[in-house]
Design a protein around this motif. Structure first.
Motif, PDB file in Angstrom:
ATOM      1  N   VAL A  98      65.867  28.468  41.234  1.00 50.43           N
ATOM      2  CA  VAL A  98      64.744  28.880  42.074  1.00 50.43           C
ATOM      3  C   VAL A  98      64.138  30.148  41.484  1.00 50.43           C
ATOM      4  N   PRO A  99      62.821  30.205  41.310  1.00 50.32           N
ATOM      5  CA  PRO A  99      62.190  31.409  40.761  1.00 50.32           C
ATOM      6  C   PRO A  99      62.573  32.653  41.570  1.00 50.32           C
ATOM      7  N   ARG A 100      62.650  33.788  40.877  1.00 49.61           N
ATOM      8  CA  ARG A 100      63.151  35.006  41.504  1.00 49.61           C
ATOM      9  C   ARG A 100      62.383  35.363  42.769  1.00 49.61           C
ATOM     10  N   HIS A 101      61.057  35.319  42.749  1.00 52.18           N
ATOM     11  CA  HIS A 101      60.284  35.728  43.926  1.00 52.18           C
ATOM     12  C   HIS A 101      60.535  34.797  45.099  1.00 52.18           C
ATOM     13  N   ALA A 102      60.654  33.488  44.814  1.00 55.15           N
ATOM     14  CA  ALA A 102      60.918  32.526  45.885  1.00 55.15           C
ATOM     15  C   ALA A 102      62.341  32.687  46.426  1.00 55.15           C
ATOM     16  N   ALA A 103      63.282  32.976  45.526  1.00 57.27           N
ATOM     17  CA  ALA A 103      64.669  33.189  45.956  1.00 57.27           C
ATOM     18  C   ALA A 103      64.767  34.421  46.847  1.00 57.27           C
ATOM     19  N   ARG A 104      64.027  35.468  46.503  1.00 61.09           N
ATOM     20  CA  ARG A 104      64.057  36.681  47.326  1.00 61.09           C
ATOM     21  C   ARG A 104      63.434  36.420  48.690  1.00 61.09           C
ATOM     22  N   TRP A 105      62.328  35.705  48.724  1.00 61.22           N
ATOM     23  CA  TRP A 105      61.659  35.406  49.995  1.00 61.22           C
ATOM     24  C   TRP A 105      62.587  34.602  50.904  1.00 61.22           C
ATOM     25  N   ALA A 106      63.230  33.561  50.357  1.00 57.99           N
ATOM     26  CA  ALA A 106      64.139  32.739  51.154  1.00 57.99           C
ATOM     27  C   ALA A 106      65.358  33.539  51.598  1.00 57.99           C
ATOM     28  N   GLY A 107      65.885  34.363  50.679  1.00 56.35           N
ATOM     29  CA  GLY A 107      67.043  35.178  51.020  1.00 56.35           C
ATOM     30  C   GLY A 107      66.735  36.172  52.122  1.00 56.35           C
ATOM     31  N   ASP A 108      65.575  36.810  52.061  1.00 57.10           N
ATOM     32  CA  ASP A 108      65.207  37.783  53.083  1.00 57.10           C
ATOM     33  C   ASP A 108      65.080  37.131  54.458  1.00 57.10           C
ATOM     34  N   ARG A 109      64.499  35.943  54.495  1.00 54.96           N
ATOM     35  CA  ARG A 109      64.352  35.248  55.781  1.00 54.96           C
ATOM     36  C   ARG A 109      65.717  34.901  56.371  1.00 54.96           C
ATOM     37  N   LEU A 110      66.591  34.347  55.536  1.00 53.94           N
ATOM     38  CA  LEU A 110      67.915  33.962  56.020  1.00 53.94           C
ATOM     39  C   LEU A 110      68.723  35.197  56.417  1.00 53.94           C
ATOM     40  N   ASN A 111      68.659  36.246  55.620  1.00 48.01           N
ATOM     41  CA  ASN A 111      69.433  37.445  55.913  1.00 48.01           C
ATOM     42  C   ASN A 111      68.951  38.131  57.185  1.00 48.01           C
ATOM     43  N   SER A 112      67.656  38.129  57.414  1.00 46.30           N
ATOM     44  CA  SER A 112      67.117  38.731  58.622  1.00 46.30           C
ATOM     45  C   SER A 112      67.604  37.983  59.857  1.00 46.30           C
ATOM     46  N   ARG A 113      67.618  36.648  59.778  1.00 52.96           N
ATOM     47  CA  ARG A 113      68.088  35.850  60.914  1.00 52.96           C
ATOM     48  C   ARG A 113      69.586  36.031  61.133  1.00 52.96           C
ATOM     49  N   THR A 114      70.326  36.146  60.033  1.00 52.42           N
ATOM     50  CA  THR A 114      71.773  36.351  60.147  1.00 52.42           C
ATOM     51  C   THR A 114      72.075  37.681  60.826  1.00 52.42           C
ATOM     52  N   ALA A 115      71.395  38.741  60.393  1.00 48.23           N
ATOM     53  CA  ALA A 115      71.634  40.059  60.975  1.00 48.23           C
ATOM     54  C   ALA A 115      71.278  40.081  62.455  1.00 48.23           C
ATOM     55  N   HIS A 116      70.260  39.333  62.834  1.00 49.34           N
ATOM     56  CA  HIS A 116      69.852  39.283  64.238  1.00 49.34           C
ATOM     57  C   HIS A 116      70.861  38.513  65.084  1.00 49.34           C
ATOM     58  N   ALA A 117      71.519  37.510  64.475  1.00 45.26           N
ATOM     59  CA  ALA A 117      72.391  36.611  65.236  1.00 45.26           C
ATOM     60  C   ALA A 117      73.745  37.217  65.555  1.00 45.26           C
ATOM     61  N   TYR A 118      74.191  38.221  64.788  1.00 45.93           N
ATOM     62  CA  TYR A 118      75.553  38.730  64.938  1.00 45.93           C
ATOM     63  C   TYR A 118      75.574  40.211  65.297  1.00 45.93           C
ATOM     64  N   SER A 119      76.689  40.619  65.906  1.00 49.36           N
ATOM     65  CA  SER A 119      76.849  42.026  66.263  1.00 49.36           C
ATOM     66  C   SER A 119      76.863  42.894  65.016  1.00 49.36           C
ATOM     67  N   ARG A 120      77.574  42.408  63.986  1.00 50.38           N
ATOM     68  CA  ARG A 120      77.639  43.127  62.718  1.00 50.38           C
ATOM     69  C   ARG A 120      77.657  42.143  61.568  1.00 50.38           C
ATOM     70  N   VAL A 121      77.150  42.609  60.434  1.00 56.36           N
ATOM     71  CA  VAL A 121      77.275  41.885  59.175  1.00 56.36           C
ATOM     72  C   VAL A 121      78.171  42.723  58.276  1.00 56.36           C
ATOM     73  N   VAL A 122      79.253  42.126  57.771  1.00 55.89           N
ATOM     74  CA  VAL A 122      80.183  42.828  56.894  1.00 55.89           C
ATOM     75  C   VAL A 122      79.926  42.407  55.456  1.00 55.89           C
ATOM     76  N   CYS A 123      79.666  43.369  54.594  1.00 56.28           N
ATOM     77  CA  CYS A 123      79.480  43.123  53.169  1.00 56.28           C
ATOM     78  C   CYS A 123      80.594  43.831  52.406  1.00 56.28           C
ATOM     79  N   THR A 124      81.057  43.204  51.340  1.00 58.52           N
ATOM     80  CA  THR A 124      82.211  43.752  50.622  1.00 58.52           C
ATOM     81  C   THR A 124      81.842  44.835  49.611  1.00 58.52           C
ATOM     82  N   THR A 125      80.563  44.979  49.289  1.00 56.18           N
ATOM     83  CA  THR A 125      80.111  46.030  48.374  1.00 56.18           C
ATOM     84  C   THR A 125      78.737  46.526  48.816  1.00 56.18           C
ATOM     85  N   GLU A 126      78.348  47.704  48.365  1.00 53.11           N
ATOM     86  CA  GLU A 126      77.003  48.207  48.621  1.00 53.11           C
ATOM     87  C   GLU A 126      75.967  47.296  47.977  1.00 53.11           C
TER      88      GLU A 126
END
Length: 414
Positions: A158-186
């Motif tokens: 997937v082209p970089r710009h399209a991958a970023r757009w899709a990732g941002d949408r999914l990540n925004s929905r994930t963060a909204h759905a849960y109390s916390r999002v745990v990431c293993t690195t910065e």
């Protein structure tokens, strides 16, 4: 009934199938932490290790972990990591055997029976609906991010710009759905933070420093696996597109063309294995395909006996195999675009996403005196014990931590 006294509805069949939530349980003051995970198989690597170690740590801290995973058949057993429930789940085509939890109504019934105090989910795609379930049930829920959506999509073409757009949408929905999002690195947290998420916490994973140790090194294993080559490279990875396993063969080809007497061992399996084996035969490259190495001690011996571990995946958010190799005293060459670039520190080198660059980084590592480079690798790994990792996750759950005096804490000590 729930422990808070509320009745369940529609659970009679599920109770007959799985038993009651408290079957074989003992009274404890800790929290019941129900963990849901997809893409876990007997041949899984980092995720399976993380689930096991965290579960054992939660139990040691006095909590009641329950893991729910997909499998070929139903199962329910007590293990050192807590109760493990297996729900029949179909194989996801093209993944080399990964299964997923399906049947939302069935999983909801099981969750009602288990009555979690906390929910922890390790799949941000097909199980994202559990965040809404937890909100309705008033259960604090954590989503653990084990991969970079943008990175994985980009490795799939997937082209970089399209991958970023899709990732941002999914990540925004994930963060909204849960109390916390745990990431293993910065590095992994960055793709959530750029969407404006404010509920992201960082909790690094760990390594069993007692099992993965430089003392596991074997000269005989080095000679046998490497066919007598001077330098033995190791790829310890799932053989799938996003892991870029072909780059390891590219690097080996460049090294040998440049006069370096090197061989490669591949520990892992996946959908690309047949293609990689065919290429190695066609190009007459000295590559030993070992498949999935299930025995942790055998894996540690392999990691300790290699001269360099290759981690070519550009979307790695942590990289437990690389951390295990460092604990064994083996330096790592990692993709400069992944989270490993910041994790390995002075205990290895980074490279661009091509065989020539990786080969150049390997030469730089091998040019260092062996004893100092292996000592630096071990010293770096000693910053990542499982005791600290368990407590970081428990902090995300607002749960009581593992006491430093508990014997299990010694497994993650230097």
């Amino acid at each position: 009934m729930r422990r808070d006294g509320r009745e369940h509805s529609g659970t009679e069949h599920t109770e007959r199938q799985w038993g009651t939530a408290h079957e074989g349980d003992t009274r404890r003051e800790g929290l019941r932490i129900v963990r849901l995970a997809n893409f876990v198989t007997p041949a899984s690597g980092g995720l399976r290790t993380a689930l096991r170690e965290l579960g054992e740590g939660y139990r040691a801290a006095g909590h009641d972990p329950v893991l729910v995973v997909p499998g070929p058949a139903a199962g329910d057993e007590r293990t050192p990591q807590g109760r493990v429930i297996t729900l029949p789940g179909p194989v996801l085509p093209g993944t080399g055997g990964y299964r997923v939890l399906t049947g939302r109504a069935r999983l909801e019934r099981l969750l009602r029976i288990l009555a979690p105090d906390r929910l922890e989910v390790s799949d941000r795609t097909t199980l994202r609906w559990t965040g809404e379930w937890a909100r309705r049930a008033r259960v604090p829920a954590v989503m653990v991010s084990h991969e970079s959506v943008e990175g994985v999509l980009h490795t799939w073409g997937v082209p970089r710009h399209a991958a970023r757009w899709a990732g941002d949408r999914l990540n925004s929905r994930t963060a909204h759905a849960y109390s916390r999002v745990v990431c293993t690195t910065e590095w992994a947290a960055a793709e959530f933070l750029r969407t404006g998420a404010r509920n992201v916490v960082t909790a690094p994973l760990g390594v069993d420093l007692a099992r993965a140790h430089p003392g596991c090194r074997s000269g005989e294993l080095h000679r046998r696996i490497g066919g007598g080559a001077q330098a033995l490279l190791l790829l310890c990875s799932r053989l799938s597109v996003e892991k870029r396993p072909g780059r390891a063969l590219d690097a080996l080809s460049w090294l040998r063309a440049g006069g370096v007497d090197a061989a490669l061992a591949v520990a892992g399996d996946g959908p690309l294995r047949a293609r990689l084996e065919s290429r190695a035969r066609a190009e007459r490259l000295p590559v030993a395909f070992l498949g999935h190495v299930a025995d942790p001690c055998a894996l540690a011996a392999l990691q300790a006996s290699a001269d360099v571990l290759l981690a070519p995946g550009p979307a790695e958010t942590f990289g437990l195999a690389a951390l295990e190799a460092l604990a064994c005293g083996t330096p790592v060459v990692a993709n400069a675009g992944s989270a490993l670039a910041g994790l390995i520190g002075p205990a290895g080198e980074t490279a661009l996403d091509d065989g020539d660059s990786i080969a150049t980084a390997v030469r730089r590592v091998l040019a260092r005196p062996e004893e100092p480079r292996r000592a630096a690798a071990r010293a770096r790994a000693e910053n990542f014990g499982w005791h600290a990792a368990v407590n970081a996750f428990l902090t995300a759950h607002e749960a009581a931590p593992l006491a430093s005096s508990h014997p299990s804490a010694l497994r993650g000590a230097a």
